[in-house]
Design a protein around this motif. Structure first.
Motif, PDB file in Angstrom:
ATOM      1  N   ASP A  23       0.802  -1.226   0.000  1.00  9.06           N
ATOM      2  CA  ASP A  23       0.000   0.000   0.000  1.00  9.06           C
ATOM      3  C   ASP A  23       0.836   1.278   0.000  1.00  9.06           C
ATOM      4  O   ASP A  23       0.633   2.166  -0.840  1.00  9.06           O
ATOM      5  CB  ASP A  23      -0.944   0.009   1.203  1.00  9.06           C
ATOM      6  CG  ASP A  23      -1.958  -1.125   1.164  1.00  9.06           C
ATOM      7  OD1 ASP A  23      -2.310  -1.560   0.051  1.00  9.06           O
ATOM      8  OD2 ASP A  23      -2.391  -1.575   2.239  1.00  9.06           O
ATOM      9  N   GLU A  24       1.756   1.399   0.948  1.00 12.91           N
ATOM     10  CA  GLU A  24       2.524   2.644   1.058  1.00 12.91           C
ATOM     11  C   GLU A  24       3.361   2.928  -0.183  1.00 12.91           C
ATOM     12  O   GLU A  24       3.537   4.089  -0.561  1.00 12.91           O
ATOM     13  CB  GLU A  24       3.416   2.618   2.304  1.00 12.91           C
ATOM     14  CG  GLU A  24       2.686   2.919   3.605  1.00 12.91           C
ATOM     15  CD  GLU A  24       1.941   1.719   4.175  1.00 12.91           C
ATOM     16  OE1 GLU A  24       1.316   1.865   5.237  1.00 12.91           O
ATOM     17  OE2 GLU A  24       1.974   0.635   3.546  1.00 12.91           O
ATOM     18  N   GLU A  25       3.877   1.893  -0.824  1.00 18.50           N
ATOM     19  CA  GLU A  25       4.675   2.087  -2.037  1.00 18.50           C
ATOM     20  C   GLU A  25       3.785   2.431  -3.244  1.00 18.50           C
ATOM     21  O   GLU A  25       4.209   3.144  -4.158  1.00 18.50           O
ATOM     22  CB  GLU A  25       5.483   0.830  -2.362  1.00 18.50           C
ATOM     23  CG  GLU A  25       6.571   0.528  -1.355  1.00 18.50           C
ATOM     24  CD  GLU A  25       6.081  -0.361  -0.205  1.00 18.50           C
ATOM     25  OE1 GLU A  25       6.930  -0.850   0.559  1.00 18.50           O
ATOM     26  OE2 GLU A  25       4.852  -0.559  -0.082  1.00 18.50           O
ATOM     27  N   LEU A  26       2.554   1.929  -3.247  1.00 16.12           N
ATOM     28  CA  LEU A  26       1.656   2.142  -4.384  1.00 16.12           C
ATOM     29  C   LEU A  26       0.963   3.501  -4.328  1.00 16.12           C
ATOM     30  O   LEU A  26       0.690   4.099  -5.385  1.00 16.12           O
ATOM     31  CB  LEU A  26       0.604   1.022  -4.423  1.00 16.12           C
ATOM     32  CG  LEU A  26      -0.415   1.053  -5.555  1.00 16.12           C
ATOM     33  CD1 LEU A  26       0.283   1.019  -6.918  1.00 16.12           C
ATOM     34  CD2 LEU A  26      -1.388  -0.118  -5.423  1.00 16.12           C
ATOM     35  N   ILE A  27       0.701   4.003  -3.145  1.00 15.94           N
ATOM     36  CA  ILE A  27      -0.064   5.246  -2.996  1.00 15.94           C
ATOM     37  C   ILE A  27       0.502   6.401  -3.836  1.00 15.94           C
ATOM     38  O   ILE A  27      -0.264   7.129  -4.485  1.00 15.94           O
ATOM     39  CB  ILE A  27      -0.182   5.638  -1.514  1.00 15.94           C
ATOM     40  CG1 ILE A  27      -1.197   4.722  -0.819  1.00 15.94           C
ATOM     41  CG2 ILE A  27      -0.597   7.086  -1.342  1.00 15.94           C
ATOM     42  CD1 ILE A  27      -1.249   4.870   0.694  1.00 15.94           C
ATOM     43  N   PRO A  28       1.822   6.623  -3.901  1.00 15.82           N
ATOM     44  CA  PRO A  28       2.320   7.744  -4.710  1.00 15.82           C
ATOM     45  C   PRO A  28       2.047   7.615  -6.210  1.00 15.82           C
ATOM     46  O   PRO A  28       2.145   8.601  -6.942  1.00 15.82           O
ATOM     47  CB  PRO A  28       3.836   7.734  -4.435  1.00 15.82           C
ATOM     48  CG  PRO A  28       3.974   7.042  -3.114  1.00 15.82           C
ATOM     49  CD  PRO A  28       2.909   5.990  -3.126  1.00 15.82           C
ATOM     50  N   LEU A  29       1.695   6.417  -6.668  1.00 15.78           N
ATOM     51  CA  LEU A  29       1.482   6.182  -8.093  1.00 15.78           C
ATOM     52  C   LEU A  29       0.020   6.299  -8.516  1.00 15.78           C
ATOM     53  O   LEU A  29      -0.284   6.255  -9.707  1.00 15.78           O
ATOM     54  CB  LEU A  29       2.009   4.786  -8.478  1.00 15.78           C
ATOM     55  CG  LEU A  29       3.520   4.589  -8.307  1.00 15.78           C
ATOM     56  CD1 LEU A  29       3.894   3.133  -8.523  1.00 15.78           C
ATOM     57  CD2 LEU A  29       4.287   5.482  -9.260  1.00 15.78           C
ATOM     58  N   VAL A  30      -0.890   6.423  -7.549  1.00 16.77           N
ATOM     59  CA  VAL A  30      -2.315   6.514  -7.876  1.00 16.77           C
ATOM     60  C   VAL A  30      -2.930   7.679  -7.089  1.00 16.77           C
ATOM     61  O   VAL A  30      -2.586   7.896  -5.930  1.00 16.77           O
ATOM     62  CB  VAL A  30      -3.063   5.204  -7.565  1.00 16.77           C
ATOM     63  CG1 VAL A  30      -2.517   4.065  -8.410  1.00 16.77           C
ATOM     64  CG2 VAL A  30      -2.982   4.852  -6.095  1.00 16.77           C
ATOM     65  N   PRO A  31      -3.845   8.436  -7.697  1.00 14.64           N
ATOM     66  CA  PRO A  31      -4.428   9.583  -6.996  1.00 14.64           C
ATOM     67  C   PRO A  31      -5.656   9.262  -6.158  1.00 14.64           C
ATOM     68  O   PRO A  31      -6.098  10.102  -5.376  1.00 14.64           O
ATOM     69  CB  PRO A  31      -4.801  10.526  -8.140  1.00 14.64           C
ATOM     70  CG  PRO A  31      -5.108   9.608  -9.275  1.00 14.64           C
ATOM     71  CD  PRO A  31      -4.197   8.427  -9.122  1.00 14.64           C
ATOM     72  N   THR A  32      -6.203   8.055  -6.296  1.00 17.62           N
ATOM     73  CA  THR A  32      -7.454   7.718  -5.620  1.00 17.62           C
ATOM     74  C   THR A  32      -7.343   6.343  -4.973  1.00 17.62           C
ATOM     75  O   THR A  32      -7.031   5.357  -5.651  1.00 17.62           O
ATOM     76  CB  THR A  32      -8.632   7.750  -6.620  1.00 17.62           C
ATOM     77  OG1 THR A  32      -8.756   9.080  -7.142  1.00 17.62           O
ATOM     78  CG2 THR A  32      -9.934   7.354  -5.963  1.00 17.62           C
ATOM     79  N   VAL A  33      -7.609   6.304  -3.665  1.00 18.51           N
ATOM     80  CA  VAL A  33      -7.414   5.090  -2.880  1.00 18.51           C
ATOM     81  C   VAL A  33      -8.741   4.631  -2.297  1.00 18.51           C
ATOM     82  O   VAL A  33      -9.431   5.400  -1.620  1.00 18.51           O
ATOM     83  CB  VAL A  33      -6.397   5.341  -1.745  1.00 18.51           C
ATOM     84  CG1 VAL A  33      -6.260   4.114  -0.862  1.00 18.51           C
ATOM     85  CG2 VAL A  33      -5.047   5.742  -2.323  1.00 18.51           C
ATOM     86  N   ASN A  34      -9.103   3.379  -2.557  1.00 21.25           N
ATOM     87  CA  ASN A  34     -10.304   2.766  -1.992  1.00 21.25           C
ATOM     88  C   ASN A  34      -9.863   1.856  -0.843  1.00 21.25           C
ATOM     89  O   ASN A  34      -9.145   0.880  -1.077  1.00 21.25           O
ATOM     90  CB  ASN A  34     -11.047   1.936  -3.042  1.00 21.25           C
ATOM     91  CG  ASN A  34     -11.050   2.599  -4.411  1.00 21.25           C
ATOM     92  OD1 ASN A  34     -11.452   3.745  -4.547  1.00 21.25           O
ATOM     93  ND2 ASN A  34     -10.579   1.878  -5.423  1.00 21.25           N
ATOM     94  N   ILE A  35     -10.281   2.158   0.372  1.00 20.89           N
ATOM     95  CA  ILE A  35      -9.768   1.440   1.539  1.00 20.89           C
ATOM     96  C   ILE A  35     -10.802   0.450   2.069  1.00 20.89           C
ATOM     97  O   ILE A  35     -11.954   0.825   2.342  1.00 20.89           O
ATOM     98  CB  ILE A  35      -9.350   2.428   2.639  1.00 20.89           C
ATOM     99  CG1 ILE A  35      -8.243   3.356   2.108  1.00 20.89           C
ATOM    100  CG2 ILE A  35      -8.873   1.689   3.885  1.00 20.89           C
ATOM    101  CD1 ILE A  35      -7.777   4.405   3.102  1.00 20.89           C
ATOM    102  N   ALA A  36     -10.390  -0.806   2.194  1.00 25.85           N
ATOM    103  CA  ALA A  36     -11.258  -1.856   2.720  1.00 25.85           C
ATOM    104  C   ALA A  36     -11.734  -1.496   4.122  1.00 25.85           C
ATOM    105  O   ALA A  36     -10.976  -0.966   4.932  1.00 25.85           O
ATOM    106  CB  ALA A  36     -10.516  -3.190   2.735  1.00 25.85           C
ATOM    107  N   CYS A  37     -12.992  -1.792   4.392  1.00 23.47           N
ATOM    108  CA  CYS A  37     -13.641  -1.331   5.627  1.00 23.47           C
ATOM    109  C   CYS A  37     -13.922  -2.444   6.625  1.00 23.47           C
ATOM    110  O   CYS A  37     -14.760  -2.279   7.523  1.00 23.47           O
ATOM    111  CB  CYS A  37     -14.936  -0.620   5.281  1.00 23.47           C
ATOM    112  SG  CYS A  37     -14.753   0.775   4.164  1.00 23.47           S
ATOM    113  N   GLY A  38     -13.282  -3.604   6.473  1.00 23.78           N
ATOM    114  CA  GLY A  38     -13.406  -4.649   7.466  1.00 23.78           C
ATOM    115  C   GLY A  38     -14.314  -5.804   7.112  1.00 23.78           C
ATOM    116  O   GLY A  38     -14.317  -6.814   7.815  1.00 23.78           O
ATOM    117  N   PHE A  39     -15.093  -5.692   6.033  1.00 31.15           N
ATOM    118  CA  PHE A  39     -16.039  -6.761   5.714  1.00 31.15           C
ATOM    119  C   PHE A  39     -15.443  -7.833   4.814  1.00 31.15           C
ATOM    120  O   PHE A  39     -15.731  -9.006   4.978  1.00 31.15           O
ATOM    121  CB  PHE A  39     -17.300  -6.171   5.082  1.00 31.15           C
ATOM    122  CG  PHE A  39     -18.334  -5.747   6.093  1.00 31.15           C
ATOM    123  CD1 PHE A  39     -17.965  -5.072   7.248  1.00 31.15           C
ATOM    124  CD2 PHE A  39     -19.671  -6.016   5.901  1.00 31.15           C
ATOM    125  CE1 PHE A  39     -18.910  -4.678   8.188  1.00 31.15           C
ATOM    126  CE2 PHE A  39     -20.625  -5.632   6.824  1.00 31.15           C
ATOM    127  CZ  PHE A  39     -20.249  -4.957   7.972  1.00 31.15           C
TER     128      PHE A  39
END
Length: 257
Positions: A23-39
């Protein structure tokens, strides 16, 4: 001519001591992040960590809501009552938004995960449940959902709804993706080629060879792809070479309205 596209990526899809994607390495390469909410994946610690990292990088943060299916990673269709889906969606949005607000950010969008994405596209009652949950929470949230019912019901709920382009999944003839139970590595050059075709031709090729029209402001890069960092780097370079600007979700959506 300068073209524009948004890239969204599913992240935070670990649990406890297990982390599925970089995740941390990929975040700089994409402007929009969808974060899993536990389900389907994610837990409070992971949700907080990825939210903090995304906001620090200036990325959009959205709730990646799912069916209650940790074991199947949300990629198995479930027979769920629409009223349960509504409550489950509200619960997940609120949970992620707590971390977004705690870090001084603003939740920007909602995107259903896996089988729920297709279920909402194909069934009116599921689409209504999803959109009603979002509308009750915040009508400013952009919804990324499967083509079909969500787009037809968007105005009724006062929401902005778009489907996404699939660049690391194959299209079925009906326009929905072929879901992989376990994400396979992608061919970086092929993923980039598909993205360019969606942006410039507004089209994709299905598994049976048929041509599918794809009119979308955003394409998805799955964060659990084993070689996602290589694919993302190749994708960004190819888009730049093709004079395609990668922008945030709101900018990409506004350009299509």
């Amino acid at each position: 001519m300068t073209w524009q596209i948004n890239i969204n990526s599913d992240m935070g899809e670990g649990f406890g001591r297990w982390q599925l994607g970089p995740d941390e390495e990929l975040i700089p390469l994409v402007p929009t992040v969808n974060i899993a909410c536990g389900f389907h994946a994610g837990d409070p610690r992971i949700m907080h960590r990825v939210t903090k990292a995304a906001l620090a990088a200036g990325a959009d943060v959205g709730a990646h809501v799912a069916l209650p299916d940790l074991r199947g990673f949300g990629r198995r269709p479930l027979d769920i009552a629409p009223e349960d889906l509504l409550d489950d969606t509200l619960y997940q949005i609120g949970a992620l938004d707590a971390f977004v607000r705690a870090e001084g950010g603003t939740l920007r969008h909602v995107k259903p995960h896996g089988s729920l994405y297709a279920m909402c596209g194909r069934r009116e009652d599921y689409a209504r449940a999803l959109l009603e949950a979002v509308a009750r929470y915040d009508r400013n949230l952009i919804v990324i959902a499967g083509q079909g019912w969500p787009a037809r019901l968007a105005a009724e709920h006062g929401l902005t709804v778009w489907h996404e382009g699939y660049i690391d999944l194959d299209y079925q003839p009906d326009g929905f993706p072929r879901v992989e139970p376990r994400k396979q590595p992608g061919d970086p050059a092929d993923v980039a080629r598909r993205a360019v075709a969606i942006v410039k031709e507004r089209a994709a090729t299905a598994l049976d060879g048929s041509r599918i029209e794809v009119d979308t402001p955003t394409v998805c890069l799955h964060g659990d792809m084993p070689n996602v960092l290589e694919v993302a780097a190749t994708l960004r370079k190819r888009l730049a070479d093709e004079d395609i600007e990668v922008v945030d979700l709101a900018t990409a959506v506004a350009a299509r309205c």
